[in-house]
Structure formats: structure tokens, C-alpha cells
Design a protein around this motif. Sequence first.
Motif, PDB file in Angstrom:
ATOM      1  N   UNK A 132      -4.835   3.491 -17.843  1.00  0.00           N
ATOM      2  CA  UNK A 132      -5.331   2.302 -17.155  1.00  0.00           C
ATOM      3  C   UNK A 132      -4.197   1.322 -16.937  1.00  0.00           C
ATOM      4  N   UNK A 133      -4.311   0.520 -15.900  1.00  0.00           N
ATOM      5  CA  UNK A 133      -3.292  -0.491 -15.620  1.00  0.00           C
ATOM      6  C   UNK A 133      -3.222  -1.485 -16.762  1.00  0.00           C
ATOM      7  N   UNK A 185       0.846  -1.187   0.000  1.00  0.00           N
ATOM      8  CA  UNK A 185       0.000   0.000   0.000  1.00  0.00           C
ATOM      9  C   UNK A 185       0.884   1.240   0.000  1.00  0.00           C
ATOM     10  N   UNK A 186       0.385   2.273  -0.674  1.00  0.00           N
ATOM     11  CA  UNK A 186       1.094   3.546  -0.714  1.00  0.00           C
ATOM     12  C   UNK A 186       0.796   4.341   0.549  1.00  0.00           C
ATOM     13  N   UNK A 187       1.792   4.557   1.359  1.00  0.00           N
ATOM     14  CA  UNK A 187       1.740   5.400   2.549  1.00  0.00           C
ATOM     15  C   UNK A 187       0.477   5.149   3.380  1.00  0.00           C
ATOM     16  N   UNK A 188       0.346   3.954   3.964  1.00  0.00           N
ATOM     17  CA  UNK A 188      -0.861   3.618   4.730  1.00  0.00           C
ATOM     18  C   UNK A 188      -1.079   4.575   5.902  1.00  0.00           C
ATOM     19  N   UNK A 189      -2.341   4.905   6.151  1.00  0.00           N
ATOM     20  CA  UNK A 189      -2.666   5.884   7.198  1.00  0.00           C
ATOM     21  C   UNK A 189      -2.350   5.354   8.590  1.00  0.00           C
ATOM     22  N   UNK A 203      -5.608   4.066  -7.176  1.00  0.00           N
ATOM     23  CA  UNK A 203      -5.914   2.751  -7.711  1.00  0.00           C
ATOM     24  C   UNK A 203      -5.161   2.487  -9.009  1.00  0.00           C
ATOM     25  N   UNK A 204      -4.875   3.538  -9.788  1.00  0.00           N
ATOM     26  CA  UNK A 204      -4.191   3.340 -11.064  1.00  0.00           C
ATOM     27  C   UNK A 204      -2.671   3.347 -10.913  1.00  0.00           C
TER      28      UNK A 204
END
Length: 404
Positions: free
Chosen positions: A389-390, A174-178, A209-210
Amino acid sequence: MGRLRAVRGNGRIWYRICRFRKTTLPFPRGTSRMRILHLSVLAFAIVFSSMATAVDLYSGAAEVPAQGDAERRTATPDALINVLQKQSGRWDIPLEPALESALADPDALLVAFQYREDQILRPGGLTEDRLMLVASFVPAAVDRLVREMQLPRWRPQREPVVAWVVVEDNGGRELQPVEYEDAWAAMARIAELRGLPLAWPELDEELRQSLDLQLLWGGYADQLLASGAATDGVVIIAARREGTEWNVRFNWEDGDNVAAWRTRSTDLVQALVDGTHQLVDHVAAAHSIGPAGLVATRTSMRVTGLESADDYAKVLSYLQDLGLVDDLRVMGAGPDGVRLDVALNADASYLAQAIRSDGVLEAGDQPDQYRLRRPEREPAVPLEPGSIDAPPADEAGEDKAPGS
């Protein structure tokens, strides 16, 4: 701590036209060029400030137990040392005779002081209040002390380093989880204490998400460097929990310099703080003048491309604000530009280096000639959301873990 926002309008991502950089890094087998472009576009969707971040290099902070005069006098020497840390980029300041003399009576250098209360984030959303003394010192006295101690001089015009953090815990990334907000706050606190502006990308849910976490995890920082962006580089941080220990890899690049290092600790905050110290070391070293280069010099230059009084004022203001410039005199002005005599506190080569880095002026036809750089006048081009898009699952590249 700053945040850089992606800007949307009418369902489209709007971004500045930038030249795609040709990478020399080997990509993981199976990584398609479309995926590289995909990550680059996300980088260009970030709108960066065009001005250097202001860092108060003559004010230092130190913790105090109370606001009494005795407590203030005890903490003032630590605040002065913090100023030297921000000026030089060095965390360990040697106790030279010149510093010993200054620390014996720091109030002789003191201009003003105030107090602030910092809230330190702790795990679980808890906070800890910390009273800080913020002391400002006479700039000329600080400059003289830096010279007498022969400390390196980190350039005062500092752009933010953009930090992208990917965490792998319990098998997911995950990107920089809270839930690790206390860790990000600790990184920002150390960076601020040492004089480095640190910024985080702030993406809305669709962009998050992308985002291609696999390429971020691989540490390809050059793919996030937008041409002409006002930053001192990008650092990608990949943190993985391995048993009871965190393995954290840092990859920093600013277009001219590349560095990578690792930290390990059972405490994620400690691993990130250790790595942030090394980040400041690398950035400061890349933009510092050593003692040998700190010599008084004079140089002349001619600036062309001035179309108005505002252009003229912009050039003078830019040069006067450079920490390298002690004095600036206009020797003549006409259709061929303005001729300037510049007094420097460092070798003239550092002025040329600063001009190349800042992007306000560009080199002219002669060694001492520069032109005022004009902003891009082409209209922004809308990028359809579908174009980033991915990629299909069968185009996925190989994984690159911190331990590889």
C-alpha cells in the motif's frame, strides 16, 4: 512492441524471488525505505521472458509508393542501409567505398522480399497507411560488408528495454496516458526500425493506483531493475508540458551502465522520437564490439553441471546461436563435463562478457570453465496486497521535476 504483464492469482501478486539491489543513488529527503521497497516490489511483479527477443538483423524495411518492380529496385538500397543500422546500432551510416559498391547492385545480395502495410497512429485516433518493402539479404554478404566498413557490431541477442513513461500535463501526472498513444507508437516504430526491442509494463488498475509516480518521476531506474530479469535495462521517461514546449527527461540503466539525457520540442512525439534515438545509441554502444575487437580467434572451454542429454543440447544450442561463434567442436565429454573448441569472429573476451550477461552459464573454478546455471527451485512466495500500500501522506518525499 511488447508488453510485460503483472500476474495475479487469488487476489495476490505473485512474483519471482529476487535479490534487492543496494542503490548508491541519493534519495530525495523524506523518501522512506518502505517507499523504495514499494516501487521495487512493483518491478518484481512483472514477469519477464527468459529468452532474448528475436530481431531479424538481415532484413531491412523501406517505404515504397507502390509494389512495382521499379519502385522495389529504388527502395532496396534503403532496406540494405536499414540492415546495417540494425547490425551496428548506428543511425548515420557512412558512405564508404564498400557500401557504394553494394548499393550499386543490391539485388546481388537480395534473398527475398515482401510487402507489408503499416498503420501509423496520428493524434485523435487517426491512422495513416504506409506501404513498406521488407527485403532480406544474404547473411554472409552482410557480415562481410560490416567488416569491410569497420562498423561496430551490436550483439544479436537483444533483450527488451522496459520503458516507464510519466506525463505531467495540466498539473497532473499519469503513467503512459492513452491520449498519447500515437507518441508511444512512434517510439516503438523507431526502436523496431533500429533493432531495439522495446517493452511497456502493463499493469491492472489496482497496480496502477498503487504505483509511486513520485519515485518514477525522480528517475530512479535502478529501483525497477529486477535481479536476473531478461532485459537490457529500464528507461524512465518524465515528460512535462511547459507552456508550448515539452521538456522530456530520459534515465536509462541496465545494472552496469547509466545514462541520462533530455529532449525538448513543441511536439511531444518529436521529443520522444529524438530521445528514443539516443536510447538506442546508448544501448547499442553498451553491447557492441568495435572494429578492433572483430578479429578471428579460437578458444577452448569446459562446461560442467550437465545432468542430462537435454542439458547438453541446451549448452550447444546456446553457444551456436551466439553471433560471436562461427564454429563449435566437441573435443570430449565425460563426468567432468564437456570440452569444446570454439571459433570466434571477435576477441575471446567478448565471449566471456556475453556469457556473464546472458545468465545461461556461470563461471567455474578455472578461467576456461563454466557451469550450466540452474533456475531457482524455491517456490514463489505470495505477497499480500496490503504490504505494498502507498505510504502515509506525511512520508511523501520531495518532488523532482524534469527541470531540476
